[in-house]
Scaffold this active site. Structure first.
Site, mmCIF file in Angstrom:
data_model
loop_
_atom_site.group_PDB
_atom_site.id
_atom_site.type_symbol
_atom_site.label_atom_id
_atom_site.label_comp_id
_atom_site.label_asym_id
_atom_site.label_seq_id
_atom_site.Cartn_x
_atom_site.Cartn_y
_atom_site.Cartn_z
ATOM 1 N N TYR A 192 -41.429 -46.690 -68.795
ATOM 2 C CA TYR A 192 -40.511 -47.947 -68.240
ATOM 3 C C TYR A 192 -41.582 -49.283 -67.676
ATOM 4 O O TYR A 192 -41.177 -50.401 -67.752
ATOM 5 C CB TYR A 192 -39.742 -47.338 -66.979
ATOM 6 C CG TYR A 192 -38.624 -46.599 -67.556
ATOM 7 C CD1 TYR A 192 -37.443 -47.054 -67.834
ATOM 8 C CD2 TYR A 192 -38.752 -45.181 -67.627
ATOM 9 C CE1 TYR A 192 -36.454 -46.110 -68.432
ATOM 10 C CE2 TYR A 192 -37.596 -44.493 -68.017
ATOM 11 C CZ TYR A 192 -36.391 -45.259 -68.348
ATOM 12 O OH TYR A 192 -35.535 -44.368 -68.843
ATOM 13 N N LYS A 246 -35.801 -42.355 -75.288
ATOM 14 C CA LYS A 246 -37.172 -42.545 -75.035
ATOM 15 C C LYS A 246 -37.991 -41.375 -74.447
ATOM 16 O O LYS A 246 -37.031 -40.414 -74.143
ATOM 17 C CB LYS A 246 -37.217 -43.685 -73.991
ATOM 18 C CG LYS A 246 -36.262 -43.670 -72.790
ATOM 19 C CD LYS A 246 -36.537 -42.554 -71.694
ATOM 20 C CE LYS A 246 -38.135 -42.274 -71.243
ATOM 21 N NZ LYS A 246 -37.892 -40.953 -70.210
#
Ligand code: NAD
Length: 360
Positions: free
Chosen positions: A214, A129
């Site tokens: 996140y 990510k």
């Protein structure tokens, strides 16, 4: 060309729920061979040790531009010369039957190129990510993997962590009543001013791309919805250090059911590593929420705890992706999930640039 499977369009939260419902399939004890591309901090300290603990995966090859690292990894992980690649010889992985999955652990700006090259070499791809620098790159990566008939997973490890999974269940089953509001924040004080994380071409953006995702992910999987409106503000206390990328961003999101979310991310200070869900009959959350270990859950009801043993997030996601490949099952965060985050990240940057709310 394969047609895009409809399940890829489901949200991360519903894909995850389906995944959980499937339970453990029979994979015949086969371990998939994983190649690691980029032997930096994450590969060295988290992924290599995690791979050694997995049930369905093993380290089969490495790709590095640094010969001394190759020598060190060869010895430490019992790899022979045939499975050591550099960035020029990378495409020869097509002829290496030991490699089933390529794990891209490079700076964000290199994810798209290496994902596409790995797909063209006929390998499944697991990508760190954020999935890429832009939503356009994510679409190219998805198309390349579809064309090759290969899976594309994004390394959103929290989706495999038991506190986060239980929090998703609380939200979905309305254990505290319907969720009304979400708070989520993740930030830290970044050091070395010369690192790739502060360079736009390699990082795509700053704190938002690195750790803000996140908080964004948590709001998406806890609400089980996609935001329809976003408004964001940015502040820079050190314009020299953060010349190319964002330092601190606060943003709010509206979801279709009326759930709202407020989020923060920063590279300027620590102390933000949490989410909280405010519901009609109580609250639950985590703090810290996104670290590799030492996670703590809490709720407003003593009879409904949010507490589990700590697990290795990386082993869990690597095993889940390997198993999904082996038994053809679903894996929560596939390419469409990573793409959705980048579309929202781009809307956040647009809201900052244009000084107004952005509808999605
Ligand atoms: P790092 O700087 O420690 O490692 C990057 C690696 O890429 C190094 O081995 C470096 O040699 C190599 N590289 C190749 N070309 C490069 C170039 N042009 N510039 C810089 N490095 C180059 O970074 P990291 O912390 O290991 O992060 C790698 C990826 O993993 C990033 O996408 C990051 O967002 C992601 N990450 C994810 C988590 C997680 O919890 N899932 C945690 C940390 C990092």
């Amino acid at each position: 060309m394969m047609t895009r499977r409809p399940f890829l369009r489901t949200t991360a939260a519903s894909a995850l729920a389906t995944c959980l419902a499937r339970g453990q399939g029979d994979t015949g004890g086969r371990k998939l061979g994983w190649a690691l591309v980029g032997l930096g901090s994450l590969s060295t300290h988290q992924i290599a040790p995690a791979l050694a603990k997995t049930k369905h995966a093993r380290l089969a090859a490495i790709v590095t531009g640094t010969p001394s690292k190759a020598e060190d990894w060869k010895k430490r992980h019992q790899l022979d010369d045939a499975h050591i690649y550099d960035y020029e010889s990378f495409d020869r992985i097509a002829d290496d039957p030991e490699i089933d999955v390529v794990y891209i652990v490079l700076p964000n700006g290199m994810h798209a190129e290496y994902t596409i090259r790995a797909a063209k070499a006929g390998k499944h791809v697991f990508c760190e990510k954020p999935m890429a620098n832009t939503a356009a790159e994510c679409r190219e990566m998805i198309a390349a993997c579809e064309d090759a008939g290969k899976r594309l997973g994004v390394a959103y490890r929290c989706q495999f962590e038991p506190h986060h999974r239980e929090a998703i269940r609380f939200a979905r089953e309305k254990v505290f009543g319907p969720v009304r509001h979400l708070n989520a924040a993740f930030g830290f004080r970044i050091g070395d001013p010369n690192q790739w994380r502060l360079k736009k071409d390699l990082a795509g953006g700053g704190a938002l791309m690195d750790v803000g995702v996140y908080a964004l992910q948590a709001c998406r999987y806890l609400s089980g919805e996609e935001p329809v409106e976003i408004i964001a503000q940015e502040t820079k206390t050190d314009p020299k250090k953060f010349k190319e990328v964002d330092e601190t961003i606060v943003w709010s999101m509206k979801f279709p059911s009326g759930i709202t979310a407020s989020c923060q991310t920063t590279y300027a200070y620590g102390g933000m590593n949490r989410f909280e869900a405010i519901c009609d009959q109580g609250r639950f959350g985590m703090d810290p929420a996104y670290s590799y270990g030492g996670l703590k859950g809490w709720t407003s009801r003593e009879d409904v705890p949010l507490s589990f043993p700590q697990i290795d997030h990386f082993s869990a996601e690597i095993d889940a992706f390997s198993k999904a490949i082996l038994d053809g099952g679903e894996f929560g965060p596939e390419g469409e999930d990573g793409l959705r985050d980048l579309e929202i990240v781009e809307a956040i940057y647009r809201s900052i640039r244009e000084g107004r709310a952005v509808r999605l």
